[in-house]
Design a protein around this motif. Structure first.
Motif, mmCIF file in Angstrom:
data_model
loop_
_atom_site.group_PDB
_atom_site.id
_atom_site.type_symbol
_atom_site.label_atom_id
_atom_site.label_comp_id
_atom_site.label_asym_id
_atom_site.label_seq_id
_atom_site.Cartn_x
_atom_site.Cartn_y
_atom_site.Cartn_z
ATOM 1 N N LEU A 68 66.478 57.307 94.950
ATOM 2 C CA LEU A 68 64.891 57.309 94.932
ATOM 3 C C LEU A 68 63.965 57.282 96.164
ATOM 4 C CD1 LEU A 68 64.338 55.825 91.695
ATOM 5 C CD2 LEU A 68 64.394 58.409 92.286
ATOM 6 N N GLY B 231 64.530 59.843 98.322
ATOM 7 C CA GLY B 231 63.254 60.780 97.887
ATOM 8 C C GLY B 231 62.102 60.393 98.595
ATOM 9 N N ARG C 264 61.222 59.051 101.182
ATOM 10 C CA ARG C 264 61.328 59.650 102.708
ATOM 11 C C ARG C 264 61.091 61.113 102.808
ATOM 12 N NH1 ARG C 264 66.988 58.580 105.535
ATOM 13 N NH2 ARG C 264 67.229 60.669 104.481
ATOM 14 N N GLY C 265 61.860 61.766 102.006
ATOM 15 C CA GLY C 265 62.058 63.242 102.278
ATOM 16 C C GLY C 265 60.802 64.084 101.652
ATOM 17 N N ASN C 266 60.238 63.610 100.292
ATOM 18 C CA ASN C 266 59.293 64.163 99.706
ATOM 19 C C ASN C 266 58.643 63.606 98.898
ATOM 20 O OD1 ASN C 266 58.096 66.353 98.351
ATOM 21 N ND2 ASN C 266 59.870 67.677 97.960
ATOM 22 N N PRO D 47 55.380 63.519 97.573
ATOM 23 C CA PRO D 47 54.586 64.238 96.647
ATOM 24 C C PRO D 47 55.441 64.801 95.326
ATOM 25 C CG PRO D 47 54.032 65.227 98.784
ATOM 26 C CD PRO D 47 55.249 64.258 99.086
ATOM 27 N N ARG D 48 56.727 65.189 95.783
ATOM 28 C CA ARG D 48 57.698 65.595 94.405
ATOM 29 C C ARG D 48 57.608 64.560 93.490
ATOM 30 N NH1 ARG D 48 59.940 70.616 92.921
ATOM 31 N NH2 ARG D 48 60.544 70.244 90.843
ATOM 32 N N LEU D 49 58.127 63.438 94.227
ATOM 33 C CA LEU D 49 58.442 62.293 93.247
ATOM 34 C C LEU D 49 57.129 62.059 92.320
ATOM 35 C CD1 LEU D 49 60.421 59.510 95.343
ATOM 36 C CD2 LEU D 49 61.156 60.888 93.527
ATOM 37 N N LEU D 50 55.918 61.936 93.075
ATOM 38 C CA LEU D 50 54.797 61.347 92.495
ATOM 39 C C LEU D 50 54.437 62.661 91.215
ATOM 40 C CD1 LEU D 50 51.924 60.765 94.952
ATOM 41 C CD2 LEU D 50 52.836 59.531 93.109
ATOM 42 N N ALA D 51 54.930 64.021 91.499
ATOM 43 C CA ALA D 51 54.732 64.978 90.413
ATOM 44 C C ALA D 51 55.781 64.942 89.330
ATOM 45 C CB ALA D 51 54.851 66.483 91.244
ATOM 46 N N LEU D 52 57.046 64.384 89.776
ATOM 47 C CA LEU D 52 57.919 63.985 88.623
ATOM 48 C C LEU D 52 57.246 62.563 87.776
ATOM 49 C CD1 LEU D 52 61.153 64.647 90.607
ATOM 50 C CD2 LEU D 52 60.331 65.843 88.690
ATOM 51 N N GLY D 53 56.493 61.898 87.981
ATOM 52 C CA GLY D 53 55.971 60.782 87.352
ATOM 53 C C GLY D 53 56.550 59.467 88.145
ATOM 54 N N TYR D 54 57.169 59.344 89.145
ATOM 55 C CA TYR D 54 57.603 58.037 89.743
ATOM 56 C C TYR D 54 56.423 57.424 90.321
ATOM 57 C CZ TYR D 54 62.641 59.322 89.303
ATOM 58 O OH TYR D 54 63.841 59.592 88.596
ATOM 59 N N ASN D 55 56.423 56.208 90.185
ATOM 60 C CA ASN D 55 55.621 55.254 90.877
ATOM 61 C C ASN D 55 56.003 54.966 92.150
ATOM 62 O OD1 ASN D 55 53.914 53.255 91.410
ATOM 63 N ND2 ASN D 55 53.993 52.121 89.835
ATOM 64 N N VAL E 139 48.154 62.425 89.401
ATOM 65 C CA VAL E 139 49.386 63.387 89.339
ATOM 66 C C VAL E 139 50.502 62.536 88.533
ATOM 67 C CG1 VAL E 139 51.139 64.443 90.370
ATOM 68 C CG2 VAL E 139 49.058 64.467 91.440
ATOM 69 N N ARG E 140 50.772 61.607 88.871
ATOM 70 C CA ARG E 140 51.848 60.865 88.259
ATOM 71 C C ARG E 140 51.896 60.509 86.728
ATOM 72 N NH1 ARG E 140 54.048 55.652 87.422
ATOM 73 N NH2 ARG E 140 52.291 54.587 87.570
ATOM 74 N N ALA F 12 52.318 63.470 84.786
ATOM 75 C CA ALA F 12 53.787 63.885 84.682
ATOM 76 C C ALA F 12 54.513 63.033 83.517
ATOM 77 C CB ALA F 12 54.425 63.535 85.853
ATOM 78 N N LEU F 13 53.828 61.884 83.331
ATOM 79 C CA LEU F 13 54.100 60.907 82.283
ATOM 80 C C LEU F 13 53.879 61.606 81.021
ATOM 81 C CD1 LEU F 13 53.404 57.347 83.788
ATOM 82 C CD2 LEU F 13 55.696 58.668 83.761
ATOM 83 N N PHE G 3 64.487 67.858 97.689
ATOM 84 C CA PHE G 3 64.853 66.522 98.490
ATOM 85 C C PHE G 3 65.968 67.224 99.250
ATOM 86 C CE2 PHE G 3 63.072 64.734 94.695
ATOM 87 C CZ PHE G 3 62.215 64.184 94.996
ATOM 88 N N PRO H 285 60.743 58.693 84.811
ATOM 89 C CA PRO H 285 60.092 57.925 83.638
ATOM 90 C C PRO H 285 59.524 58.599 82.492
ATOM 91 C CG PRO H 285 59.084 57.197 85.644
ATOM 92 C CD PRO H 285 59.858 58.073 86.105
#
Ligand SMILES: Nc1ncnc2c1ncn2[C@@H]1O[C@H](COP(=O)(O)OP(=O)(O)OP(=O)(O)O)[C@@H](O)[C@H]1O
Ligand SMILES: [Mg+2]
Lengths: 631, 244
Positions: A495, A498, A500-502, A504-512, B81-82, B85-86, B99, B115
């Protein structure tokens, strides 16, 4: 009180001159110019010498400003333009310059502080209540706003200023319409240098020129720029005045806490407005870069040798490597000299420190120029635990805990910053803590540091203390390596890559993402604090320099040399940097200059400012011609 | 309970008076629309019509200048956004957003490990990754930066799938692909729609129209037609935009 007020305003105006050059260079070119303190130092020295020789104050001021401007232009023209857009490389290179200039100034002008005494004829003063106030300082109150106005006019109202602004917005378009961006960059650096040199000259009657002032100057410039907002002249002026007033009033009201009084407003601003009072979040980075790397041809057989090494490394099996490492570990104290054992201990400690930074920078993509904060926190926690009569093992736990505390503290202000801004913020926080440690004698021992009784117990009778320390450090290193390997194989590392690399995508996936960054910084600080605790045991005392920018720069160098983001990188980096330092310092007194040069060279190499190219003709045309349509 | 309320409005996502301006330029100029559950819904429009901007508003990448957005009958207008997504709002990006430093499998496991995903799909992370891997038809050990453009697009969609969204926004999944690859992606989208609602932006009408249950046409930031595919395509204004 009126005296403090005027003092504060005068001092604030001088601070503005110091910070203006720094913020100009950062705002326009996004370069964190760590050599800014050197520009000030050179300006002050030159001004004092010239004025003494010519008996003309004006000649001194002009010479000081010009000398610093020339140095600024030189740094950009010879070094920085090769690594445009790479703020990490720029920071390392300018730290190298800082070390060299500081060292050379000491050689040429000696180590004693120099303060210029105005000739009798110019020593005037004006009445201020019951006291009289020196006119030369009062002059600052007029010069500051005049320069601020002139700068504003230059940037907002002249053709040159328009070109600069165009180049900042879009370098490519600026090039296309015939603006010479490289020349503009040199100009901006010269202007920044001019301002710093001017500040040095004007301050030479009461701040003077002395070894170490360059670091103080950077600290002040950082605090002001962070409060006012990077790149904002208005912000710098307001912040400089505020800092000047706080400093002079604070010193008279509550002397012990003067550093804290600087610190508190900076933290408050960072928490409420991460980009400073008048700063704006940076726009999209300008894409067009014209590197001019130096190309060094290298014969083919060296390349084949490197390929063989790489190939071999890919085939090493883990159990064999572990056995070899164990044998080497045993061989060091058995066959090696006492000196070798100490050097290896140092290498192991710094490896752990560098592993900490690698987690944050290499895997998480978060650059930090404040990692000394964690190292120092660990070391002081170890020292305090010694005074409290605790064992060194508990001291290590305390070191990790203290470093994690420092990390929480840092994240409170740094979590929202990215890239160059993050570098700036971590540096500022660490520098201010350094200042705090330096001044807060009753707790930290001030500049003497703390000589403490903490040591590891001898493992068995007859074992020499140095071997016992070696065994402890080696075992600690093995444990740290295990933890590090666990991290590298974990989902968390994935993660973090992730992040480091991207992001915005992590946010869009719902990660904090903020939580991930926080965890990374905590983990990073744990390794670094652990190393700091061991370092305190190793040297027997904890010094404020542990918190200094040199410590941060050194560990950053290690991570960069070893290639950030690779597993063994930080270890390779630590071993090579310490190895080089040992060799260099055995050669000469002037090791700071040599090390500074080393930093510059390595940073230029590591970030492509200097490139090795194959000597074969065929290899000169890169693969860009290759993609022939296939299939 | 929630089924009843969903049935009440019957919309997966609904917007009212939605506007977005960049500086003085209004890019989305008042959109009122709602998309029912479990539909394959196609959004078309000329370049610069504001389609991607519309998606960015829906998933929270941009904050709207005015208007209101409801996702599954909850007001999400000011939700980051987050959080959206949830709730189960997934999307893919027009410019593949992967990635790059990681392998295909690692990319998918980041998506599947997000999540709330396990709770929504009722499957373990590993199962989700395996099925998404099969769906993408890619070798899990390959590094993403070595994938071809078309393969990256397939992975992009597979990642959208791996999050088990309740509604998936697909932004031009077929752009830049060969005819054969388009066919593959179209099949995937049909497969996907068994388990999730889909909003699809696409320029290739020949392929996309076959997929769509219903169609919306955006033009200069406004909805100019909305409804069953044939009816919309017969609309004179739409014909004018598309056929000149
Ligand atoms: N962040 C932004 N700032 C300023 N203008 C923007 C921004 N994003 C989009 N725009 C403008 O909004 C308009 C609509 O852009 P958008 O990307 O939504 O179009 P689109 O319908 O997706 O087009 P395409 O079919 O080319 O993908 C364009 O004119 C674009 O220049
Ligand atoms: Mg688009």
């Amino acid at each position: 009180m009126a005296l403090q007020l005027v003092n504060g305003i005068a001092y604030g105006n001088l601070l503005f001159l110091i910070a203006a050059g720094f913020t100009l260079i950062f705002g326009i070119l996004r370069v964190i110019n760590m050599a800014h303190g050197s520009l000030y130092l050179l300006g002050a020295h030159t001004a004092i010498s010239t004025a003494t020789v010519t008996h003309s104050v004006w000649a001194g001021i002009i010479a000081g400003a010009l000398a610093a401007a020339a140095l600024g232009a030189l740094i950009e023209r010879t070094l920085l333009y090769r690594i445009q857009g790479n703020y990490l490389a720029q920071v390392i290179v300018t730290i190298g310059v800082l070390m060299i200039v500081g060292d050379l100034c000491q050689v040429y002008w000696g180590g004693t502080p120099r303060i210029y005494t105005l000739p009798e004829s110019l020593r005037a003063s004006v009445p201020l209540g019951e006291l009289r106030y020196p006119l030369d300082r009062l002059l600052l109150v007029a010069i500051g706003p005049a320069i601020a106005l002139a700068l504003w006019f230059l940037i907002e109202r002249t053709a040159i200023g328009a070109k600069v602004r165009a180049a900042v917005d879009d370098e490519e378009i600026a090039q296309a319409i015939g603006i010479s961006v490289p020349r503009l960059r040199v100009l901006v650096f010269a202007l920044g240098g001019l301002l710093a040199g001017l500040a040095g000259a004007l301050g030479s009657t009461f701040i003077g020129a002395k070894a170490g002032i360059d670091l103080d100057i950077i600290l002040l410039a950082l605090v002001i720029v962070v409060i006012g907002g990077p790149g904002s002249l208005v912000g710098s002026y307001v912040a400089a005045l505020a800092v000047g007033l706080i400093d002079s009033i604070g010193k008279s009201v509550w002397p012990e806490a003067s550093m804290f009084l600087l610190f508190a407003p900076m933290l408050a601003v960072l928490i409420v407005r991460p980009h400073g009072l008048f700063g704006k979040p940076p726009g999209p980075a300008t894409a067009a870069r014209q590197f001019k790397p130096i190309r060094i041809p290298v014969p083919d057989w060296i390349w084949s040798f490197i390929d063989v090494l790489r190939h071999g490394a890919a085939h090493v099996s883990w159990p064999v490597a572990a056995v070899v490492a164990l044998l080497a570990g045993v061989a060091v104290p058995v066959f090696g000299s006492g000196f070798l054992v100490t050097v290896v201990v140092l290498m192991l400690i710094w490896s752990m420190f560098a592993i900490g930074l690698n987690i944050m920078l290499g895997y998480g993509g978060m650059p930090s120029l404040g990692h000394a904060l964690f190292f120092g926190a660990g070391a002081y926690a170890m020292a305090w635990s010694g005074f409290a009569g605790l064992s060194a093992y508990i001291g290590l736990v305390a070191a990790v805990a203290c470093a994690c505390g420092a990390a929480l503290f840092l994240t409170a202000v740094a979590l929202r910053a990215r890239e160059a801004q993050l570098l700036l913020v971590t540096l500022a926080v660490a520098q201010v803590v350094w200042g705090l440690v330096f001044k807060w004698r009753s707790v930290t021992g001030g500049d003497d540091g703390l000589i403490h009784p903490q040591a590891f117990p001898l493992l068995w009778n007859g074992l020499s203390p140095s071997t016992s320390l070696y065994i402890h450090v080696a075992v600690a290193f093995a444990l740290a390596l295990l933890a590090y390997a666990w991290f590298a194989g974990s989902n968390f590392r994935l993660l973090l890559t992730g992040v480091r690399g991207n992001e915005p995508r992590l946010l869009a996936l719902g990660y904090n993402v903020d939580l991930l960054r926080l965890k990374a910084i905590l983990l990073s600080s744990a390794f670094s604090g652990f190393a700091g605790g061991l370092a305190a045991v190793y040297s027997g005392f904890a010094a404020p320099e542990l918190f200094g920018v040199h410590t941060s720069a050194r560990v950053l160098m290690m991570v960069v040399i070893g290639m950030a983001g690779t597993f063994f990188g930080p270890i390779i980096g630590a071993v090579s940097v310490i190895g080089m330092e040992e060799v260099v310092s055995s050669w000469t007194e002037r090791s700071n200059s040599l090390l500074g040069a080393l930093y510059i060279i390595v940073a230029l190499f590591a970030f492509g400012g200097v490139r090795f190219v194959r000597r074969r003709i065929a290899a000169r045309c890169p693969a860009s011609l290759a993609p022939v349509v296939s299939s | 309970m929630s089924d009843v309320s969903n049935a009440a409005s019957g919309a997966a996502i609904a917007v009212k008076g939605l506007k977005k301006a960049f500086g003085s330029i209004e890019v989305i100029r008042g959109i009122d629309i709602s998309f029912p559950h479990r539909e394959r819904h196609l959004i078309i429009g000329p370049n610069g019509a504001g389609k991607t901007t519309f998606f960015n508003l829906l998933n929270g990448q941009y904050a709207p200048s005015a208007g209101r957005i409801e996702f599954l009958d909850a007001d999400v207008t000011h939700m980051p956004v987050r959080q959206r997504a949830l709730l189960g709002l997934g999307r893919t990006f027009q410019i593949a957003s992967l990635f790059q430093d990681l392998s295909v499998r690692d990319n998918l496991s980041i998506a599947a490990g997000a999540p709330e995903v396990a709770a929504r799909s009722g499957r373990s992370g590993e199962e989700t990754v395996d099925s998404a891997l099969r769906f993408s038809g890619l070798d899990g050990d390959r590094a993403v930066r070595h994938l071809s453009y078309g393969e990256q697009r397939r992975l992009e969609i597979a990642m959208g799938l791996a999050t088990a969204p309740k509604l998936l926004l697909l932004d031009e999944p077929m752009a830049g692909l060969t005819q054969i690859e388009r066919g593959l992606v179209a099949e995937r989208i049909v497969e996907l729609s068994a388990s999730t609602g889909i909003l699809l932006i696409e320029h290739d009408l020949e392929v996309a129209l076959k997929l769509a249950d219903r169609l919306t046409v955006l033009h200069l930031g406004q909805v100019v037609a909305h409804g069953a595919v044939d009816a919309v395509m017969d609309d004179p204004f739409v014909r004018k935009i598309y056929l000149g």
